[in-house]
Design an enzyme around this catalytic site. Structure first.
Site, mmCIF file in Angstrom:
data_model
loop_
_atom_site.group_PDB
_atom_site.id
_atom_site.type_symbol
_atom_site.label_atom_id
_atom_site.label_comp_id
_atom_site.label_asym_id
_atom_site.label_seq_id
_atom_site.Cartn_x
_atom_site.Cartn_y
_atom_site.Cartn_z
ATOM 1 N N HIS A 89 47.336 23.183 53.886
ATOM 2 C CA HIS A 89 48.465 22.382 53.388
ATOM 3 C C HIS A 89 49.779 22.923 53.964
ATOM 4 C CE1 HIS A 89 50.248 19.497 50.662
ATOM 5 N NE2 HIS A 89 50.789 20.371 49.862
ATOM 6 N N HIS B 190 47.198 19.134 41.583
ATOM 7 C CA HIS B 190 47.852 20.380 41.990
ATOM 8 C C HIS B 190 47.370 21.563 41.151
ATOM 9 C CE1 HIS B 190 50.378 17.229 43.648
ATOM 10 N NE2 HIS B 190 50.768 18.114 44.554
ATOM 11 N N ASP C 84 46.314 20.645 45.663
ATOM 12 C CA ASP C 84 47.294 21.125 46.632
ATOM 13 C C ASP C 84 48.151 22.254 46.048
ATOM 14 O OD1 ASP C 84 46.360 18.971 48.067
ATOM 15 O OD2 ASP C 84 48.305 17.976 48.278
ATOM 16 N N ASP C 85 48.760 23.008 46.932
ATOM 17 C CA ASP C 85 49.888 23.930 46.667
ATOM 18 C C ASP C 85 49.498 25.351 46.258
ATOM 19 O OD1 ASP C 85 51.318 21.676 47.243
ATOM 20 O OD2 ASP C 85 52.469 21.637 45.372
ATOM 21 N N HIS D 131 55.586 25.370 52.419
ATOM 22 C CA HIS D 131 55.645 24.018 51.850
ATOM 23 C C HIS D 131 56.986 23.384 52.196
ATOM 24 C CE1 HIS D 131 55.077 20.767 48.922
ATOM 25 N NE2 HIS D 131 53.804 21.115 48.922
HETATM 26 ZN ZN LIG Z 1 52.155 20.054 48.216
#
Ligand SMILES: [Zn+2]
Length: 211
Positions: free
Chosen positions: A84, A176, A33-34, A88
């Site tokens: 995602h 991540h 993620d991210d 954020h």
């Molecule tokens: Zn995240």
């Protein structure tokens, strides 16, 4: 701020949000993620190549927009692209979740050439409107069954230990490839943990593949 009673009533009114937390028993899915992030993604891509694994990258729209070349490289190296969020943020902060998701999808398509089919909300947190918006756009909600706590500043051995504790055939692992939203952490230990995680998957007799 709602009172405890009011908050309780809101929670009870929400439907349960079913989401995918496993894949079939012949695989384990590593997900990141991210990103994409020039300070993290390249190390993860190289570590995945070293262990011969393909993974799923849940990208943030604003990251893919800022690092479009890297976003495309992730796709071109055979990995799956998921959404995602456009930014954020916590889902409660989204005035119009559907507009946000549409914009995020468009940004990822523009950057990677791929239209994502899976969605993992930031913090793994759905609200009813966000859940409905994802369903409306045909996005499959995906969470996880194992994690490495790699948004904390912990060493690679600890990340691998945590993942291996919950690693079973069919697991979806969340890690991540960017520390942008967890500034105390670093991606380097995550990349370093992948060899040990791959060895654990091999002991279980399963391959590391995308969703
Ligand atoms: Zn995240």
């Amino acid at each position: 701020m709602p009172s405890f009673g009011e908050q309780r009533a809101i929670v009870e009114r929400w439907p349960r949000f079913p989401s995918r937390e496993r894949v079939d028993e012949h695989r384990i899915c590593l997900s990141f993620d991210d990103g994409p992030d020039p300070e993290g993604t390249p190390a993860v891509l190289d570590a995945l190549e070293a262990i011969g694994a393909r993974a799923t990258f849940f990208m943030v729209g604003e990251q893919a927009e800022a690092h479009a070349g890297l976003a495309r490289e992730v796709a071109e190296r055979g990995h799956e692209i998921g959404l995602h969020g456009l930014r954020h943020v916590r889902p409660e902060e989204l005035a119009d979740p559907e507009c946000d998701l549409r914009h995020g999808l468009a940004v990822l398509e523009q950057a990677t050439g791929v239209v994502p089919a899976a969605f993992r909300p930031p913090y793994g947190h759905f609200t009813a409107p966000l859940y409905e918006a994802a369903a409306e756009l045909g996005l499959e909600p995906v969470l996880w069954s194992a994690w490495g706590l790699d948004w904390e500043p912990i060493p690679a051995e600890r990340i691998a230990d945590l993942v291996l504790t919950d690693l079973q055939p069919g697991a979806i692992v969340v890690l991540h490839d960017s520390a942008r939203y967890a500034p105390r952490a670093s991606v380097q230990p995550t990349a370093e943990a992948l060899a040990q995680i791959a060895a654990g998957a091999a002991r279980l007799g399963v391959e590391l593949q995308p969703l």
